[in-house]
Scaffold this motif. Structure first.
Motif, PDB file in Angstrom:
ATOM      1  N   SER A   1       1.013   9.047   6.902  1.00 10.80           N
ATOM      2  CA  SER A   1       1.804   7.846   7.128  1.00 10.80           C
ATOM      3  C   SER A   1       1.394   7.203   8.446  1.00 10.80           C
ATOM      4  O   SER A   1       1.817   7.618   9.519  1.00 10.80           O
TER       5      SER A   1
ATOM      6  N   THR B   1       4.060  19.266  -3.221  1.00 10.33           N
ATOM      7  CA  THR B   1       3.029  18.354  -3.730  1.00 10.33           C
ATOM      8  C   THR B   1       1.882  18.232  -2.734  1.00 10.33           C
ATOM      9  O   THR B   1       0.703  18.207  -3.112  1.00 10.33           O
ATOM     10  N   GLN B   2       2.215  18.133  -1.444  1.00 13.47           N
ATOM     11  CA  GLN B   2       1.190  18.133  -0.397  1.00 13.47           C
ATOM     12  C   GLN B   2       0.932  19.584   0.019  1.00 13.47           C
ATOM     13  O   GLN B   2       1.869  20.348   0.262  1.00 13.47           O
TER      14      GLN B   2
ATOM     15  N   ASN C   1       3.627  12.586  11.899  1.00 15.42           N
ATOM     16  CA  ASN C   1       3.354  13.168  10.584  1.00 15.42           C
ATOM     17  C   ASN C   1       3.544  14.682  10.586  1.00 15.42           C
ATOM     18  O   ASN C   1       3.931  15.256   9.563  1.00 15.42           O
TER      19      ASN C   1
ATOM     20  N   THR D   1       8.799  11.415  -1.469  1.00 15.46           N
ATOM     21  CA  THR D   1       7.723  10.517  -1.900  1.00 15.46           C
ATOM     22  C   THR D   1       6.591  10.418  -0.876  1.00 15.46           C
ATOM     23  O   THR D   1       5.675   9.628  -1.060  1.00 15.46           O
ATOM     24  N   TRP D   2       6.654  11.200   0.174  1.00 16.36           N
ATOM     25  CA  TRP D   2       5.625  11.172   1.223  1.00 16.36           C
ATOM     26  C   TRP D   2       4.252  11.462   0.627  1.00 16.36           C
ATOM     27  O   TRP D   2       4.073  12.419  -0.123  1.00 16.36           O
ATOM     28  N   SER D   3       3.276  10.619   0.960  1.00 12.13           N
ATOM     29  CA  SER D   3       1.928  10.775   0.399  1.00 12.13           C
ATOM     30  C   SER D   3       1.088  11.768   1.175  1.00 12.13           C
ATOM     31  O   SER D   3      -0.029  12.106   0.760  1.00 12.13           O
ATOM     32  N   GLY D   4       1.583  12.230   2.313  1.00 13.43           N
ATOM     33  CA  GLY D   4       0.817  13.167   3.123  1.00 13.43           C
ATOM     34  C   GLY D   4       0.194  12.536   4.345  1.00 13.43           C
ATOM     35  O   GLY D   4      -0.302  13.249   5.225  1.00 13.43           O
TER      36      GLY D   4
ATOM     37  N   GLN E   1       0.845  -1.176   0.000  1.00  8.72           N
ATOM     38  CA  GLN E   1       0.000   0.000   0.000  1.00  8.72           C
ATOM     39  C   GLN E   1       0.888   1.236   0.000  1.00  8.72           C
ATOM     40  O   GLN E   1       2.103   1.166   0.095  1.00  8.72           O
ATOM     41  N   SER E   2       0.248   2.411  -0.056  1.00 12.46           N
ATOM     42  CA  SER E   2       1.040   3.626  -0.195  1.00 12.46           C
ATOM     43  C   SER E   2       1.855   3.943   1.042  1.00 12.46           C
ATOM     44  O   SER E   2       2.867   4.620   0.979  1.00 12.46           O
ATOM     45  N   GLU E   3       1.428   3.474   2.215  1.00 12.26           N
ATOM     46  CA  GLU E   3       2.153   3.753   3.435  1.00 12.26           C
ATOM     47  C   GLU E   3       2.131   2.540   4.355  1.00 12.26           C
ATOM     48  O   GLU E   3       1.187   1.766   4.367  1.00 12.26           O
TER      49      GLU E   3
END
Length: 413
Positions: free
Chosen positions: A385, A280-281, A266, A380-383, A36-38
């Motif tokens: 975690s 990006t975030q 986070n 690459t942090w999706s925002g 998964q993404s995190e």
């Protein structure tokens, strides 16, 4: 246990060593989480999370989907074991499992409702047997803790004089209900459990996990909540008493308080993210400061429960399930809870000591893979975690329980 094999010109691969089915189940869950993404365990409290889940709902997994897989898998293996064993049986069942997936998918049975391979079809990498294997052993449906390649050894039936006489295997529970006709080319009823199968599965779980929340949900008739709520708000779980109710109460408080540590972690990433000029975030620092403020209000609303929280009882209960919880893990959890109970609440966002405690814990857990030191991973942090509330596999358990209850109720109707 598994080994990751890497070489200069070789792709990574996974090789199983001699481990129990339960250990392999945990590894598969871990691998599933990292696809998964995190990751969901940035601060290394997964041992405690899993101890709660195993104590409340033993044998379950975050990658379980529907209850009838508990019959699909032994049906395939018993069919194949009539003429095969060992690696030949394993290869045959691999083919049959893919045939089953295709049959369910082609007939529209279970599509979008927990069908393993719904998207990938017969080419799915992880087959249902791999996902359910540990639970089959835990509930006594698989009668010995052995991997697929070790099953199907043919034995002469008791009293038989001819080696080619009627044979039997002792790998599966002797009262396993019969498979539907034409299985697995077609599956009468799809994912829905008929009454006899639902009763049989209930008996297996009750025999293997008495006195647990899982057992309570199978014998209590309080309806499950239709809403997407955590177990401590579900009427069916609230109807329990004794140790399951105590464990659920501790699980609720642990989940509520520890979510703040994930939010603070986070926030630390967000501050570093914005300082690096990454965009990006959108405004993650402001977002996490608000999340921490909201979390603190929720914790304050539970003030009466928290003031009466017997943490020693909590540790005694979770260590009953997993006595290997490390001292550093317990020290981090106790340190965080002490800070929250001291009334700091939203103030943890700016408390230097608490921030340092969370940062040190994450860096010890992840080393060079920490986003607090690794610029490549920071980018690459999706925002988000690991910020979700811990609910101890409740969505998967609820679906399994609903399947069994519906099978019994349909017969009554």
């Amino acid at each position: 246990m598994f080994v990751s094999v890497r070489g200069a010109n070789l792709p990574s691969s996974l090789s199983w060593l001699d481990t129990s089915a339960d250990e392999q189940r945990r590894v598969r869950e871990l691998i599933s989480l990292y696809t998964q993404s995190e990751s969901r365990d940035e601060l290394g409290i997964g041992q405690i999370r899993d101890a709660f889940a195993d104590g409340l709902f033993p044998g379950t997994s975050t990658i379980h989907t529907r209850a009838r897989y508990f019959l699909f898998i032994p049906w395939l293996f018993t069919q194949g074991a009539k003429t095969r064993s060992g690696s030949k049986l394993e290869a045959w069942t691999d083919t049959q499992e893919r045939k089953l997936i295709k049959a369910l998918k082609d007939e529209g049975i279970g599509a979008g409702e927990g069908l393993i391979g719904r998207v990938a079809g017969a080419g799915v990498k992880t087959l249902p047997s791999a996902i359910y294997w540990a639970a089959l052993a835990r509930y006594g449906i698989l009668t010995r803790d052995a991997q697929p390649g070790m099953l199907g050894a043919l034995r002469p039936a008791a009293g038989a004089h001819d080696e080619l006489a009627v044979r039997e295997t002792q790998d599966w529970h002797p009262t396993l209900p019969p498979a539907p006709g034409d299985f697995p080319d077609s599956v009468e009823g799809g994912m829905s459990l008929p009454f006899e199968e639902a009763v049989w599965l209930t008996e297996r779980i009750l025999g293997a996990a008495p006195g647990t929340m899982l057992a309570h949900l199978l014998v209590d008739d309080t309806p499950l909540d239709d809403e997407d709520t955590p177990p401590w708000f579900d009427p069916a779980c609230l109807a329990a008493d004794g140790e399951p109710a105590s464990l659920l109460r501790h699980g609720r408080l642990f989940s509520s308080v520890m979510q703040g540590s994930a939010l603070l972690y986070n926030l630390l990433i967000a501050e570093r993210y914005e300082a690096a000029g990454l965009t990006t975030q959108t405004q993650p620092v402001d977002s996490y400061r608000k999340d921490i403020s909201d979390w603190a209000e929720n914790v304050q609303a539970d003030g009466e429960l928290l003031s009466a929280w017997d943490r020693q009882e909590m540790w005694d209960l979770v260590r009953t399930t997993n006595p290997r919880i490390g001292l550093q893990t317990r020290a981090f959890v106790d340190g965080w809870i002490d800070a929250v109970l001291a009334g700091e609440g939203a103030a943890v966002a700016d408390d230097h000591g608490v921030r340092s405690m969370v940062e040190l814990r994450e860096r010890r857990q992840k080393g060079a893979q920490s986003r607090l030191v690794n610029d490549r991973l920071l980018r690459t942090w999706s925002g988000a975690s690991g910020t979700s509330m811990l609910v101890y596999r409740w969505p998967q358990v609820k679906r399994i329980i609903a399947d069994i209850r519906e099978g019994i109720a349909d017969a009554g109707a």
